[in-house]
Write an enzyme that holds these catalytic residues in place. Sequence first.
Site, PDB file in Angstrom:
ATOM      1  N   GLY A 135       0.811  -1.224   0.000  1.00 57.28           N
ATOM      2  CA  GLY A 135       0.000   0.000   0.000  1.00 57.28           C
ATOM      3  C   GLY A 135       0.839   1.265   0.000  1.00 57.28           C
ATOM      4  O   GLY A 135       0.345   2.349   0.297  1.00 57.28           O
ATOM      5  N   LEU A 138       4.476   0.931  -4.170  1.00 55.68           N
ATOM      6  CA  LEU A 138       5.672   0.262  -4.700  1.00 55.68           C
ATOM      7  C   LEU A 138       5.324  -1.042  -5.430  1.00 55.68           C
ATOM      8  O   LEU A 138       6.158  -1.914  -5.617  1.00 55.68           O
ATOM      9  CB  LEU A 138       6.675  -0.005  -3.559  1.00 55.68           C
ATOM     10  N   ASP A 185       3.404  -1.632 -13.905  1.00 55.90           N
ATOM     11  CA  ASP A 185       3.899  -2.323 -12.711  1.00 55.90           C
ATOM     12  C   ASP A 185       4.392  -3.727 -13.046  1.00 55.90           C
ATOM     13  O   ASP A 185       5.482  -4.127 -12.646  1.00 55.90           O
ATOM     14  CB  ASP A 185       2.786  -2.420 -11.660  1.00 55.90           C
TER      15      ASP A 185
HETATM   16  C1  GLA Z   1      -0.742   2.300 -10.687  1.00 54.17           C
HETATM   17  C2  GLA Z   1      -1.178   1.393 -11.827  1.00 54.17           C
HETATM   18  C3  GLA Z   1      -0.217   1.556 -13.022  1.00 54.17           C
HETATM   19  C4  GLA Z   1      -0.066   3.019 -13.412  1.00 54.17           C
HETATM   20  C5  GLA Z   1       0.248   3.863 -12.183  1.00 54.17           C
HETATM   21  C6  GLA Z   1       0.251   5.339 -12.505  1.00 54.17           C
HETATM   22  O1  GLA Z   1       0.490   1.897 -10.173  1.00 54.17           O
HETATM   23  O2  GLA Z   1      -1.189   0.045 -11.407  1.00 54.17           O
HETATM   24  O3  GLA Z   1      -0.685   0.776 -14.097  1.00 54.17           O
HETATM   25  O4  GLA Z   1      -1.204   3.483 -14.090  1.00 54.17           O
HETATM   26  O5  GLA Z   1      -0.685   3.640 -11.136  1.00 54.17           O
HETATM   27  O6  GLA Z   1       1.296   5.640 -13.360  1.00 54.17           O
END
Ligand code: GLA
Length: 417
Positions: A135, A138, A185
Amino acid sequence: MNSAPRSEIVRSRCFDAFEREFVRSPEILVRAPGRVNLIGEHTDYTQGLVLPCAIDREIWVAVAARSDGRVRAHAVDFRGDASADSGQTLEFKMDGVHPGGGFDDYVCGVIAALLEADVQIAGCDIAIASDLPMGAGLSSSAALCVALCHGMLATQGLTPDARDVARLAHRAESHFVGVQCGILDQFAVALGSRDHALRIDCRSQESEPVPFPGRDLSILISDSGVKRKLAAGSGEQDAGTGYRERVAQCTAALAAVVEMSDEFAPAQSLRDVEADWLPSLEPEMDPVVFRRLRHVVRENERVDACVAALSRAAGPDLEAVGNILNAGHASLRDDYEVSIPELDVLCEEASRVDGVYGSRMTGAGFGGSALHLVRSDAVVPAREEIGARFRARFGRTPTMLIVKASDGATVESPSRS
Ligand code: GLA
């Protein structure tokens, strides 16, 4: 493989928990790191550019196959995650997988994505250990999904390309857990490379490593302490609503652009919107939607400016990198409106601290962490000073981590070691 002692400790905790809980040895161990995004925020779901690093804080998952249609998942520790208390074991049947709002959603989501992709999973035992804060922005959930995908595939003798694992993990998270996120991510977690950032083109899904000068430049992360979760229905700060609203505003922005003129009509996504169109778009568009659009267009430019500054033949231009980060934060605060006062203060106060080149919120926003790029010989005092300045404003000390750009997920068939 990352051989830092911290990593070894989490690995052993995971391995031991598996043996203790399931009274046998795991077949596969997977390490999946968290990520920090240097620049390119809220651009991935409009086919834009991003520049994350995998970091040396990670989730370990131990897996062994079962053949009786049951899944047992034991979370030995998820630091700071109220939904996965220490020592919790979940048990369910493969045919009864439903999202329920806890960490088992990710297990169920991965199983559903694998079954959909015709991978014949007939059950498994899983142990999970982590030193990656949850949360905190990261990407702990992406790390968990990537690790579970790798682990379950490996028990079937499958070793797919890291990109395919990232796509499966993305499907697990977005379809089953209910977050319409982009690929940032999962790609960062799966494909990161030690001492490098990763420039990802979210349109082509191509990525290229960009050298990160880790000897001179340190990555400091300060957690605002405001927990946020994108998945709906969690008790934490509901970032999901704000995130979905931003996605919808980007869709509205594209529709407005395409309708505006024959010249703009061919645009397929916000990635196709050029910066020199902005002056003619502004007077015609809803002001909020226009500001969202301006953020995305400029943020894509900032990614390539940052890659150029890091890759200069004469050596990286760290002042330029810092300025790009600061501009990125201002845009997320003012145009995209996803920052919060705690993150603004962390960035603002850090700009007054010796050795700090630049700062910005990182991740989805609405809580989570700020990232500071700091001269390596100044990073320890900078951490103290930023912490003290934050404490003076909010009466509490933020959790602060110094991290390194690290390798993406790795898979091993363990011996006890
Ligand atoms: C979250 C989402 C990503 C991206 C970011 C913002 O981490 O999981 O896919 O959109 O926000 O850049």
